[in-house]
Design an enzyme around this catalytic site. Structure first.
Site, mmCIF file in Angstrom:
data_model
loop_
_atom_site.group_PDB
_atom_site.id
_atom_site.type_symbol
_atom_site.label_atom_id
_atom_site.label_comp_id
_atom_site.label_asym_id
_atom_site.label_seq_id
_atom_site.Cartn_x
_atom_site.Cartn_y
_atom_site.Cartn_z
ATOM 1 N N ASN A 115 -42.522 32.584 0.464
ATOM 2 C CA ASN A 115 -42.659 32.845 1.896
ATOM 3 C C ASN A 115 -43.835 32.029 2.442
ATOM 4 O O ASN A 115 -43.701 31.324 3.444
ATOM 5 C CB ASN A 115 -42.877 34.337 2.145
ATOM 6 C CG ASN A 115 -43.124 34.638 3.614
ATOM 7 O OD1 ASN A 115 -42.324 34.277 4.467
ATOM 8 N ND2 ASN A 115 -44.239 35.292 3.926
ATOM 9 N N TYR A 150 -42.097 43.193 12.838
ATOM 10 C CA TYR A 150 -42.545 42.746 11.522
ATOM 11 C C TYR A 150 -43.897 43.365 11.190
ATOM 12 O O TYR A 150 -44.821 43.380 12.003
ATOM 13 C CB TYR A 150 -42.660 41.214 11.479
ATOM 14 C CG TYR A 150 -43.430 40.718 10.284
ATOM 15 C CD1 TYR A 150 -42.862 40.757 9.013
ATOM 16 C CD2 TYR A 150 -44.746 40.266 10.410
ATOM 17 C CE1 TYR A 150 -43.592 40.340 7.907
ATOM 18 C CE2 TYR A 150 -45.476 39.853 9.313
ATOM 19 C CZ TYR A 150 -44.884 39.893 8.061
ATOM 20 O OH TYR A 150 -45.591 39.496 6.961
#
Length: 516
Positions: free
Chosen positions: A422, A61
């Site tokens: 998010n 990520y």
């Protein structure tokens, strides 16, 4: 934690204290990145592991993916090196006042402390670049507004990342200049961030934690100052020193409250109870001062634990485990502990302002000050009619106190869902820290005004009681205040004296009780 040279703070992954960050912020000590081979091998191992994963087509990520809600976007391998620079570029949208030089140094130190834990996958060169900014006092211009406190302090820390790479503006030797020029003057080379390094710099709690360290030191000093001021105000109002009896406070065993009472007993050791035999009990702002100050005193050890645990944590995402060679996806950028610490601290400190404001209200009022002149004016005879003493100062103290109390609305409960949901629960830790610093600023102003009032009140009490004997700590404090502040007889502007006293408080000019 520290090198054997007390002039330096060593960054080697060992535990730092709030005072280390404070000393670096004031340039009382310098930063030293450890040269220990084991420490450097650990840092390099994390960076090497990230590089190896990339070479083996591993998915990481923020390295091979986009950020936040864009984590499902796969970055073409040839564009991976550009990603860290895009991260700090698009986060360059801060606003508000710039952090002060002291605050900026604290931010750099807090980020270096976190990355030195060895779990962020960064290179030794990146740590050395942060060390270089501190050593050469190259200070990124960091806007104070724009962080919701998760994913960490992204926007303000983007200004640190950019400066490491020779972009944006800095202060160096008090002069604003392009970062590239400052690095050149210091003999430093702009970095080209490696994969994961932009995220490691920005995705953390360094701004809120740095501000919290500075707030803690200021609050600790204000607690001691408020205690000394209370002792002087007990004297000025001919109060009852026996309200702080040791047996009395043993019956309610909050340690901080007991400590405040013990300090008052030490200050008032030479004092006698009120000469007014009908007044057994002073009003709450004097009698209950240890109970108000004690709340702050008892909060400080707990708040220290929260702040120092955050300071000594790896708090970006993902973390890189160099020993187990794992990528750990989590949420350590969430600044909830700092948010709670700052919301708590600002409430406890604002109550100190309220306490002192009430003490001043008693001192200036002839109905409650037991023989002192109205508004603590030193004028006598016919001229007393045209002189107003501390009348306006008391109004200002009430204004500063009211503003401090208004600022105590907790920031941590105002989470907003951001970034396409998010970041749907955020800490608001940096806003809480900024609010706390504003409260501290206001309470320091109250404290400065109370120094003027205490100096005036004790001097005027001596007119009434020429045989008044002060204990050694109060006598020394009164003598120094008399050197700084002429007795207010004829009305005069007090702003310059007030500003000088505010500066003295922030410099911790008086040694008050034991030092932390």
């Amino acid at each position: 934690m520290k090198s054997t040279n007390t002039d330096t703070v060593r960054f080697d992954g060992a535990r730092l204290r709030i005072e280390d960050i404070g000393a670096l912020s004031r340039r009382e000590r310098s930063a030293e990145l450890s040269a220990d081979p084991a420490f450097r091998r650990r840092i390099q191992a994390g960076s090497d592991f990230v590089a190896r994963l990339l070479a083996e087509d591993g998915v990481i990520y923020g390295v091979t993916t986009g950020y936040g809600d864009s984590c499902t976007v796969v970055i073409p391998p040839e564009l991976v090196p550009e990603l860290p620079h895009h991260l700090y570029a698009y986060h360059g949208c801060g606003a508000g006042a710039m952090l002060s030089p002291e605050q900026t140094r604290a931010v750099l130190a807090a980020r270096l402390a976190s990355l030195s834990q060895g779990m962020s996958g960064v290179s030794v060169e990146l740590l050395a670049q942060l060390e270089g900014l501190l050593k050469h006092d190259i200070l990124p211009l960091i806007p104070s507004e724009g962080s919701v406190g998760a994913s960490g302090d992204l926007t303000p820390l983007s200004y640190v990342a950019a400066v490491l790479c020779g972009e944006r503006e800095v202060l160096m030797a008090g002069v604003q200049m392009p970062a590239a020029e400052a690095l050149r003057q210091a003999g430093m080379t702009p970095l080209r961030l490696r994969p994961k390094e932009g995220l490691a710099i920005m995705n953390g709690t360094a701004v809120m934690t740095a501000l919290a360290c500075l707030a803690f030191e200021r609050a600790e000093y204000l607690s001691r100052l408020a205690t000394r001021l209370t002792a002087m105000n007990v004297v000025a109002s001919a109060g009852n020193a026996h309200h702080f009896d040791a047996v009395l406070f043993a019956a309610k065993p909050h340690p901080g409250q007991q400590q405040a009472a013990a300090r008052l007993r030490a200050d008032l050791a030479s004092e006698q109870p009120s000469r007014n035999s009908e007044r057994l009990q002073d009003r709450y702002s004097l009698r209950c001062a240890p109970h108000v100050i004690g709340v702050l005193e008892d909060s400080l050890p707990f708040l220290r634990q929260l702040i120092e645990n955050e300071l000594n944590s790896a708090n970006d995402n993902p973390l890189i485990d160099p020993d187990g060679e794992r990528v750990l996806h989590g949420g350590h950028f969430y600044g909830g502990h700092i948010a709670m610490a700052m919301d708590t601290l600002k409430t406890a400190v604002a109550n100190i302002a309220d306490l002192l404001d009430r003490q001043l209200a008693l001192l200036v009022d002839t109905r409650f000050n037991h023989g002192l002149p109205s508004n603590l004016s030193g004028a006598t005879g016919p001229r007393a009619a045209i002189n107003h003493g501390l009348k306006a100062l008391q109004i200002s103290v009430s204004a500063w106190t009211a503003e401090a109390l208004k600022q105590t609305m907790p920031a941590s409960v105002f989470s907003r869902s951001t970034e396409c949901h998010n970041q749907d629960k955020v800490s608001m830790g940096t806003i809480a820290a900024r609010d706390c610093l504003r409260v501290l600023e206001l309470v320091e102003q109250v404290g400065a005004a109370m120094l003027i009032a205490a100096r005036q009140g004790v001097a005027l009490r001596r007119r009434i009681q020429p045989d008044l004997v002060l204990g050694a700590p109060l006598a020394a404090m009164q003598a120094e205040l008399e050197d700084r502040i002429p007795l207010l007889v004829e009305d005069r502007a007090l702003d310059k004296e007030l500003q000088a006293l505010i500066a003295a408080i922030r410099e911790r000019s008086w040694s008050l009780y034991e030092q932390a």
